[in-house]
Design a protein around this motif. Structure first.
Motif, PDB file in Angstrom:
ATOM      1  N   ASP A  77     -18.562  28.801  -3.480  1.00 61.97           N
ATOM      2  CA  ASP A  77     -17.086  28.645  -4.182  1.00 61.97           C
ATOM      3  C   ASP A  77     -17.214  29.285  -5.486  1.00 61.97           C
ATOM      4  OD1 ASP A  77     -19.152  27.076  -5.541  1.00 61.97           O
ATOM      5  OD2 ASP A  77     -18.123  25.092  -5.501  1.00 61.97           O
ATOM      6  N   HIS A  78     -17.982  30.266  -5.645  1.00 59.10           N
ATOM      7  CA  HIS A  78     -18.254  30.977  -6.965  1.00 59.10           C
ATOM      8  C   HIS A  78     -18.501  30.048  -8.069  1.00 59.10           C
ATOM      9  CE1 HIS A  78     -16.855  34.710  -5.018  1.00 59.10           C
ATOM     10  NE2 HIS A  78     -15.626  34.054  -4.646  1.00 59.10           N
ATOM     11  N   ARG A  79     -19.210  29.055  -7.881  1.00 60.11           N
ATOM     12  CA  ARG A  79     -19.858  28.026  -8.727  1.00 60.11           C
ATOM     13  C   ARG A  79     -21.234  27.819  -8.633  1.00 60.11           C
ATOM     14  NH1 ARG A  79     -14.607  26.772  -8.024  1.00 60.11           N
ATOM     15  NH2 ARG A  79     -13.239  26.704  -9.733  1.00 60.11           N
ATOM     16  N   SER A  80     -21.458  26.683  -8.329  1.00 57.54           N
ATOM     17  CA  SER A  80     -23.023  26.130  -7.956  1.00 57.54           C
ATOM     18  C   SER A  80     -23.231  26.107  -6.346  1.00 57.54           C
ATOM     19  CB  SER A  80     -23.125  24.756  -8.464  1.00 57.54           C
ATOM     20  OG  SER A  80     -22.200  23.944  -7.922  1.00 57.54           O
ATOM     21  N   GLY A  81     -21.923  26.262  -5.561  1.00 65.27           N
ATOM     22  CA  GLY A  81     -22.137  26.245  -4.060  1.00 65.27           C
ATOM     23  C   GLY A  81     -21.996  24.789  -3.407  1.00 65.27           C
ATOM     24  N   LYS A  82     -21.721  24.835  -2.147  1.00 60.53           N
ATOM     25  CA  LYS A  82     -21.579  23.637  -1.598  1.00 60.53           C
ATOM     26  C   LYS A  82     -22.239  23.875   0.012  1.00 60.53           C
ATOM     27  CE  LYS A  82     -17.074  22.368  -3.306  1.00 60.53           C
ATOM     28  NZ  LYS A  82     -15.820  22.196  -3.120  1.00 60.53           N
ATOM     29  N   ILE A  83     -23.041  22.945   0.586  1.00 62.07           N
ATOM     30  CA  ILE A  83     -23.477  23.083   1.701  1.00 62.07           C
ATOM     31  C   ILE A  83     -22.631  21.807   2.567  1.00 62.07           C
ATOM     32  CG2 ILE A  83     -25.647  22.937   3.133  1.00 62.07           C
ATOM     33  CD1 ILE A  83     -27.064  23.450   0.563  1.00 62.07           C
ATOM     34  N   VAL A  84     -22.246  22.325   3.919  1.00 63.64           N
ATOM     35  CA  VAL A  84     -21.849  21.260   4.615  1.00 63.64           C
ATOM     36  C   VAL A  84     -22.838  21.133   5.996  1.00 63.64           C
ATOM     37  CG1 VAL A  84     -19.741  20.707   6.349  1.00 63.64           C
ATOM     38  CG2 VAL A  84     -19.359  21.653   4.268  1.00 63.64           C
ATOM     39  N   VAL A  85     -23.326  19.743   6.117  1.00 58.74           N
ATOM     40  CA  VAL A  85     -24.435  19.590   7.140  1.00 58.74           C
ATOM     41  C   VAL A  85     -23.680  18.754   8.158  1.00 58.74           C
ATOM     42  CG1 VAL A  85     -26.484  18.616   7.378  1.00 58.74           C
ATOM     43  CG2 VAL A  85     -25.908  19.549   5.181  1.00 58.74           C
ATOM     44  N   GLN A  86     -24.126  19.121   9.326  1.00 63.12           N
ATOM     45  CA  GLN A  86     -23.634  18.441  10.749  1.00 63.12           C
ATOM     46  C   GLN A  86     -24.965  17.522  10.790  1.00 63.12           C
ATOM     47  OE1 GLN A  86     -20.751  18.783  11.752  1.00 63.12           O
ATOM     48  NE2 GLN A  86     -20.401  20.512  10.575  1.00 63.12           N
ATOM     49  N   LEU A  87     -24.517  16.128  11.025  1.00 62.79           N
ATOM     50  CA  LEU A  87     -25.593  15.051  11.270  1.00 62.79           C
ATOM     51  C   LEU A  87     -25.459  14.824  12.772  1.00 62.79           C
ATOM     52  CD1 LEU A  87     -24.684  12.848   8.155  1.00 62.79           C
ATOM     53  CD2 LEU A  87     -26.197  14.437   8.546  1.00 62.79           C
TER      54      LEU A  87
END
Length: 149
Positions: A77-87
């Motif tokens: 996201d041009h900032r610190s970033g995100k991670i989407v984790v599938q559980l």
């Protein structure tokens, strides 16, 4: 929160204003693992972790390799970033070990018996000179390192 004080003690007049803009994240890995564990307890199918870091990504890849989580996607996201984790519902508990204790090559059995619930399941993740790996792989490669979680 804004805190303002004024002192007129010895003839000197000064004013001090402190502005607090929110909480500071001290341990990003601890926040990420806690949010994964909480989402798993709530029977969620996916969880979003922010901010992202290299340590979190490598820790998640170890968890994925052992089958505790599904796929994860890194969102820039041009900032610190995100991670989407599938559980996938196979995770009982996860967390960091703080402080990051040194685990020597010969101390593998001591740490696993102290921290893991059983010999049959559970993994310790540690950072070594060859990267982040679980305790069994470190034992096979005859490496020691610092305990992450």
């Amino acid at each position: 929160a804004v805190v303002s004080t004024q002192s007129t003690g010895t003839g000197l007049n000064f004013s001090c204003t402190l502005i607090c803009l929110g909480m500071v994240r001290l341990n990003v890995l601890a926040d990420a693992l806690k949010s994964i564990c909480n989402a798993e307890r709530r029977k969620k199918r996916q969880v979003m972790i922010r901010p992202s870091s290299k340590v979190i990504i490598r820790f998640l890849s170890v968890m994925q390799k052992k089958g505790y989580i599904g796929e994860f996607e890194i969102v820039d996201d041009h900032r610190s970033g995100k991670i989407v984790v599938q559980l996938n519902g196979r995770l009982n508990k996860c967390g960091v070990i703080s402080p990051r204790f040194d685990m020597g090559v010969r101390e593998n059995e001591k740490w696993t018996s102290n921290l893991l619930p059983s010999r049959q399941f559970g993994y310790l993740v540690l950072t070594t000179s060859n990267g982040i790996m679980d305790h069994e792989e470190a034992h096979r490669r005859h490496l020691g390192g610092k305990l992450l979680g």
